[in-house]
Design an enzyme around this catalytic site. Structure first.
Site, PDB file in Angstrom:
ATOM      1  N   GLU A   1     -27.306  47.239  14.822  1.00 23.72           N
ATOM      2  CA  GLU A   1     -27.516  46.292  14.057  1.00 23.72           C
ATOM      3  C   GLU A   1     -28.578  45.985  13.515  1.00 23.72           C
ATOM      4  O   GLU A   1     -28.983  46.978  13.036  1.00 23.72           O
ATOM      5  CB  GLU A   1     -28.809  44.964  15.341  1.00 23.72           C
ATOM      6  CG  GLU A   1     -28.481  45.174  16.689  1.00 23.72           C
ATOM      7  CD  GLU A   1     -29.480  44.998  17.713  1.00 23.72           C
ATOM      8  OE1 GLU A   1     -30.540  45.013  17.162  1.00 23.72           O
ATOM      9  OE2 GLU A   1     -29.743  44.777  19.347  1.00 23.72           O
TER      10      GLU A   1
ATOM     11  N   LYS B   1     -31.598  45.491  10.874  1.00 26.16           N
ATOM     12  CA  LYS B   1     -32.800  45.565  11.072  1.00 26.16           C
ATOM     13  C   LYS B   1     -33.648  44.550   9.653  1.00 26.16           C
ATOM     14  O   LYS B   1     -33.071  44.197   8.785  1.00 26.16           O
ATOM     15  CB  LYS B   1     -33.504  46.974  10.627  1.00 26.16           C
ATOM     16  CG  LYS B   1     -34.926  46.887  10.601  1.00 26.16           C
ATOM     17  CD  LYS B   1     -35.284  48.230  10.673  1.00 26.16           C
ATOM     18  CE  LYS B   1     -37.261  48.637  10.215  1.00 26.16           C
ATOM     19  NZ  LYS B   1     -37.982  47.612  10.800  1.00 26.16           N
TER      20      LYS B   1
ATOM     21  N   ARG C   1     -41.158  40.869  14.184  1.00 19.39           N
ATOM     22  CA  ARG C   1     -40.875  40.832  15.064  1.00 19.39           C
ATOM     23  C   ARG C   1     -41.713  40.070  16.475  1.00 19.39           C
ATOM     24  O   ARG C   1     -42.711  40.537  16.278  1.00 19.39           O
ATOM     25  CB  ARG C   1     -40.656  43.124  15.857  1.00 19.39           C
ATOM     26  CG  ARG C   1     -40.523  42.802  17.529  1.00 19.39           C
ATOM     27  CD  ARG C   1     -38.957  43.321  17.538  1.00 19.39           C
ATOM     28  NE  ARG C   1     -39.212  43.976  18.925  1.00 19.39           N
ATOM     29  CZ  ARG C   1     -39.201  45.388  19.281  1.00 19.39           C
ATOM     30  NH1 ARG C   1     -39.982  46.078  18.800  1.00 19.39           N
ATOM     31  NH2 ARG C   1     -38.498  45.372  20.538  1.00 19.39           N
TER      32      ARG C   1
ATOM     33  N   ARG D   1     -45.833  41.831  18.122  1.00 20.55           N
ATOM     34  CA  ARG D   1     -45.575  42.523  18.843  1.00 20.55           C
ATOM     35  C   ARG D   1     -46.627  43.309  19.490  1.00 20.55           C
ATOM     36  O   ARG D   1     -46.849  44.213  20.440  1.00 20.55           O
ATOM     37  CB  ARG D   1     -43.942  43.329  18.098  1.00 20.55           C
ATOM     38  CG  ARG D   1     -45.189  44.354  17.412  1.00 20.55           C
ATOM     39  CD  ARG D   1     -44.256  45.604  16.466  1.00 20.55           C
ATOM     40  NE  ARG D   1     -44.413  46.154  15.741  1.00 20.55           N
ATOM     41  CZ  ARG D   1     -45.584  47.392  14.887  1.00 20.55           C
ATOM     42  NH1 ARG D   1     -45.518  47.785  16.594  1.00 20.55           N
ATOM     43  NH2 ARG D   1     -45.445  47.567  13.988  1.00 20.55           N
TER      44      ARG D   1
ATOM     45  N   GLU E   1     -36.308  38.713  15.981  1.00 21.49           N
ATOM     46  CA  GLU E   1     -37.282  38.897  14.760  1.00 21.49           C
ATOM     47  C   GLU E   1     -37.329  37.456  13.813  1.00 21.49           C
ATOM     48  O   GLU E   1     -36.648  36.003  14.441  1.00 21.49           O
ATOM     49  CB  GLU E   1     -35.896  39.347  13.822  1.00 21.49           C
ATOM     50  CG  GLU E   1     -36.730  39.912  12.270  1.00 21.49           C
ATOM     51  CD  GLU E   1     -37.409  41.446  12.705  1.00 21.49           C
ATOM     52  OE1 GLU E   1     -37.308  41.722  13.382  1.00 21.49           O
ATOM     53  OE2 GLU E   1     -37.664  41.856  11.830  1.00 21.49           O
TER      54      GLU E   1
ATOM     55  N   LYS F   1     -34.708  53.756  14.020  1.00 17.10           N
ATOM     56  CA  LYS F   1     -34.756  52.435  13.156  1.00 17.10           C
ATOM     57  C   LYS F   1     -33.979  53.377  11.324  1.00 17.10           C
ATOM     58  O   LYS F   1     -34.238  54.675  11.480  1.00 17.10           O
ATOM     59  CB  LYS F   1     -36.040  51.897  12.228  1.00 17.10           C
ATOM     60  CG  LYS F   1     -37.180  52.683  12.396  1.00 17.10           C
ATOM     61  CD  LYS F   1     -38.642  51.974  12.058  1.00 17.10           C
ATOM     62  CE  LYS F   1     -39.472  52.584  12.646  1.00 17.10           C
ATOM     63  NZ  LYS F   1     -41.310  51.449  12.698  1.00 17.10           N
TER      64      LYS F   1
END
Lengths: 517, 331
Positions: free
Chosen positions: A223, A225, A230, A245, A270, A390
């Site tokens: 996906e 970023k 988050r 988060r 997000e 990531k």
């Protein structure tokens, strides 16, 4: 307050996580109720104290200390609360000298705005300098001890039969000073379960192309970023909560999101500012963060949206043990408010090279790389190495010339640590940005020496430098900005390398930077 | 003939100079005749023609620079006539052997040069004594009201508490070799730490000298072979050298008056800052000026702007000498 002041001081100077945990756990084990609970609420950021402004503190000090001595002292110390705690006249004494955390917190919460300065002055009179600092840090809401809420909760669980994950799942049902929590941690009955609790999130680790080559691309989903924050959106029963988060609740600052959470479950995604289909840069989101409430105008000009990529619970069912493939299918099958909530699309790729090309040319500037997640990964709290990666975009870099320097405040007071740098435009150097970090402490000392040796002129605290040192500046993005002389504004610039070897004449030109726009 | 103060002592590039006696005080470069207040290296330098100082300061200079540190030495005892002035040395309470120097002309103002001084009791040296004077030349290392040094024994208590909280971690305390190191050791003893204390090699000769002078430091062992010693003392510069790599996960500490200011402690990467100083803090500094009641205050070095402002507020004539070359608080 003595033990609490000692705790804050130790934490402020102790860099190691484990050592911090030792200090915290020791404090929680040796401090009586309700002081330890209030201390925990302060460390976890749960306690909403009436905040005192820096200007109010300055006025308090002005009543007690000569203005010039205060200014000299503040210049030297570099931190307002610290300066006042050190030079507040008089020694704590008398039968009133002992102030508990509970008393300080209660006084500050129950005192009206007008009476607050007087109450703080009285407290300062009764406290020792380290306690004064602790009080002023409480009053300004700025502890800066490097303790996250999660670390504090980890320390609460240490030496008890409970785990930090257990503590986090019940945390949001509790209020300071958490007497039932301590009772439970010490072996008593559990507190009532939290409504719409936070579930500890799953995090990713960075990855390089070399490491990726060892993996089979077909085992992974990818996906974008997104460059937002988050969040975990939880709507269960009557409760709707939006968590960061780290489990901080930020729903109050985003009422339009809360209103749109007309589902039953917990989802992961997000938080972004989205105008129509277009996602705004992070700077726009930043304007809405850190607020207790938000104006109608701000909601209109900076509308928030959620872009989801995972689902943790749905209609009472815990989906976290399922593989990501299946969770993704459940997420796609679920129905969300279409105005505020959409899904982060999966990226089509067959090879890592495909993904590299996508990463190199994202269609929106607000994308900061790609996420790579194993299709068979269960949702595991923490940062397990392997299932999620990531792969961030490479930073942009330019070689710039240092033009001005200013001494830092706080940690760097006395060191020239804040730099303005520029690029060549014809025969002139035009300032294009400022950077405060990226260098090591050793490099800071070298830069400081350079500044002192190459000052050509002073403007108050600012030193103009001979154009002699080139630094490589790395940054994450570039915006056109009419407010800047160069017409450009860098995002997150930092000094990535000091080019002692490179002559200033060979630094980059402004055209080079413009071409990156 | 009555001399004016400026004719008796004036600042020069080599430091304070007394023309009627033809000598320098704590000169910054080699001179014919030097009077030295104490053994810290920014005040006591080698290479002078003649040095006059307390017996202990002369001993310390010989330990640091070798017996040849000067062509001729004279122990300061009682009032001594030099040229057209009389000089006398008086305890300054700063480090072992430290003195204030009083210059008395036959006619004119008495001038007291404080050197570095401290009024907090210190088992490692003779206590500071008030000396009547007309011109008080003082340091102002901690010349701002933010400097109020806490009880040093309580600071040692924080060190002991940290050692108990982290029993598996060695505690490395950075302390200047002359004075601060022995003071920290004596404070740790007073706070109940009786186990052997390990010392860096650079501290050994000066620790030995303190013991010879009758100061009880308890059992000391070399840091290269520390055995069970959890407390280790070293000059702060050792923290940046590979020497420190022999210790596993040490708690780095530093004993200095500067540790009052958090930014200073952070710059040093210190985990346990200890506010232990050999200098007067702000209350002691201002109290000393009140106690001595001089006609004028001259300030040699330090954060003089704060003290100048205080003198102005209290109607005491004061001026900065801005001597360059003395460190804030040396390492």
């Amino acid at each position: 307050m003595k033990a609490f002041a000692r705790l804050l001081e130790r934490l402020a100077f102790t860099p190691g996580r484990n050592a911090k945990l030792t200090i915290l756990a020791h404090y929680f084990q040796t401090t009586p109720d309700p002081d330890r609970g209030y201390a925990a609420s302060v460390l976890t950021g749960e306690l909403d104290l009436r905040q005192v402004s820096p200007s109010l503190l300055k006025r308090l000090a002005a009543d007690r200390v000569d203005e010039q001595l205060f200014r000299l002292s503040y210049d030297f110390v570099g931190d307002l609360a610290e300066t006042i705690s050190l030079l507040w006249p008089g020694e704590a004494s008398g039968p009133n000298a002992e102030v508990s955390v509970t008393e300080a917190v209660t006084l500050m919460n129950e005192t009206g705005k007008l009476a607050l300065p007087g109450v703080i002055a009285d407290l300062l009179d009764r406290l020792t300098p380290p306690e004064r600092l602790a009080l002023l840090k409480l009053a300004t809401g700025n502890l800066r001890v490097g303790v996250s809420a999660r670390l504090a909760r980890t320390a609460l669980a240490m030496g008890t039969p409970r785990s930090v994950d257990e503590v986090e799942e019940i945390w949001h049902g509790l209020t300071p000073p958490y007497l039932p929590l301590f009772h439970w941690l010490e072996g008593g009955d559990p507190p009532a379960p939290a409504e719409a609790p936070f579930r500890p999130v799953m995090l990713s680790t960075p990855v390089t192309p070399g490491e990726l080559a060892a993996f089979d691309p077909t085992d992974y989903l990818a996906e974008w970023k997104w460059d937002g924050i988050r969040v975990q959106a939880v709507a269960e029963g009557q409760n709707r909560r939006l968590y960061t988060r780290t489990g901080e609740e930020i729903g109050a600052a985003f009422p339009e999101i809360i209103a749109a959470m007309d589902f039953e479950g917990a989802v992961d995604g997000e938080l972004l500012i989205r105008r129509g289909g277009e996602v705004a840069p992070f700077a726009d989101l930043q304007r809405r963060l850190g607020r207790k409430a938000v104006s109608a105008k701000m909601r209109e000009t900076h509308p928030a949206a959620l872009r989801l990529y995972d689902i943790l619970t749905w209609q009472g069912e815990d989906l976290r043990p399922l593989p990501l493939d299946q969770r993704r299918a459940r997420l796609e099958a679920a129905v969300f408010n279409p105005h505020r909530i959409d899904l982060s699309p999966l990226l089509p790729f067959r090879t890592w090279d495909d993904l590299a090309s996508l990463r190199a040319a994202p269609h929106e500037p607000v994308i900061e790389g790609v996420m790579i997640k194993r299709r068979d990964s269960a949702y595991i709290a923490g940062r397990p190495r392997g299932p999620w990666f990531k792969w961030k975009r490479d930073p942009m870099v330019v070689d710039a010339v240092l033009l001005y320097a200013q001494a830092g405040h706080g940690k760097r007071s006395g060191f020239y640590s804040d730099f303005t740098f520029g690029l060549w435009d014809g025969a002139d150097l035009v300032p294009v940005g400022k950077a405060y970090f990226g260098f090591t402490d050793e490099e800071l000392r070298e830069l400081d020496r350079f500044v002192r040796k190459h000052t050509v002129q002073r403007f108050g605290p600012v030193r103009q430098l001979a154009p002699a040192l080139v630094v490589e500046v790395a940054f994450e993005g570039l915006n056109a900005s009419p407010r800047h002389k160069s017409g450009l504004a860098m995002r997150f610039p930092r000094i990535s390398r000091i080019r002692w070897d490179k002559p200033a004449a060979e630094a980059d030109r402004l055209e080079t930077l413009r071409a990156m726009l | 003939m009555t001399l004016r103060a400026e004719e008796i002592v004036c600042p020069t590039e080599a430091g304070l100079y007394c023309a009627p006696g033809d000598f320098h005080i704590d000169p910054l470069r080699p001179v014919a005749r030097a009077l030295v207040t104490h053994g810290h290296s920014d005040h006591a330098r080698p290479g002078h023609g003649a040095v006059m100082a307390t017996r202990q300061t002369l001993d310390i200079m010989a330990i640091r620079y070798g017996e040849e540190f000067t062509a001729s030495r004279q122990i300061a005892e009682g009032p001594v006539r030099i040229g057209d002035v009389t000089v006398s040395f008086h305890p300054a309470g700063h480090v072992l052997g430290s003195a204030q120097i009083l210059i008395t002309p036959d006619s004119g103002p008495r001038i007291l040069i404080s050197g570095d001084y401290c009024r907090t009791p210190n088992p490692c040296c003779q206590a500071w004594e008030p000396v009547a004077c007309d011109i008080f030349i003082t340091e102002a290392t901690f010349g701002l009201p933010v400097f109020r040094h806490p009880d040093p024994l309580a600071e040692a208590g924080r060190l002991i508490a940290s050692m108990a909280e982290f029993p598996e971690r060695p505690h490395l305390v950075g302390a200047y070799a002359l004075g601060k190191a022995q003071r920290v050791i004596a404070l740790a003893r007073a706070a109940g730490h009786l186990a052997p204390i390990a010392i860096h090699g650079a501290l050994k000769r000066l620790c030995d000298y303190h013991i010879e002078q009758g100061i009880d430091l308890g059992p000391l062992v070399p840091a290269t072979d520390p055995g069970e010693a959890q407390l280790v003392l070293a000059p702060p510069s050792a923290f940046a050298s590979p020497w420190v790599q022999r210790f596993r996960d040490p708690v780095l500490s530093y004993a200095s008056g500067w540790m009052t200011v958090r930014a200073r402690a952070r710059q040093r990467g210190v985990e346990l800052p200890l506010v232990i100083s050999d200098h007067v803090d702000w209350p002691q500094l201002t109290q000393t000026i009140r106690d001595l009641g001089p006609e004028e205050v001259w300030i040699t070095h330090g954060t003089e702007d704060g003290l100048l402002r205080w003198c102005e507020m209290n109607g005491i004539p004061a001026r900065p000498l801005r001597l360059i070359g003395y460190e804030d608080e040396p390492e």
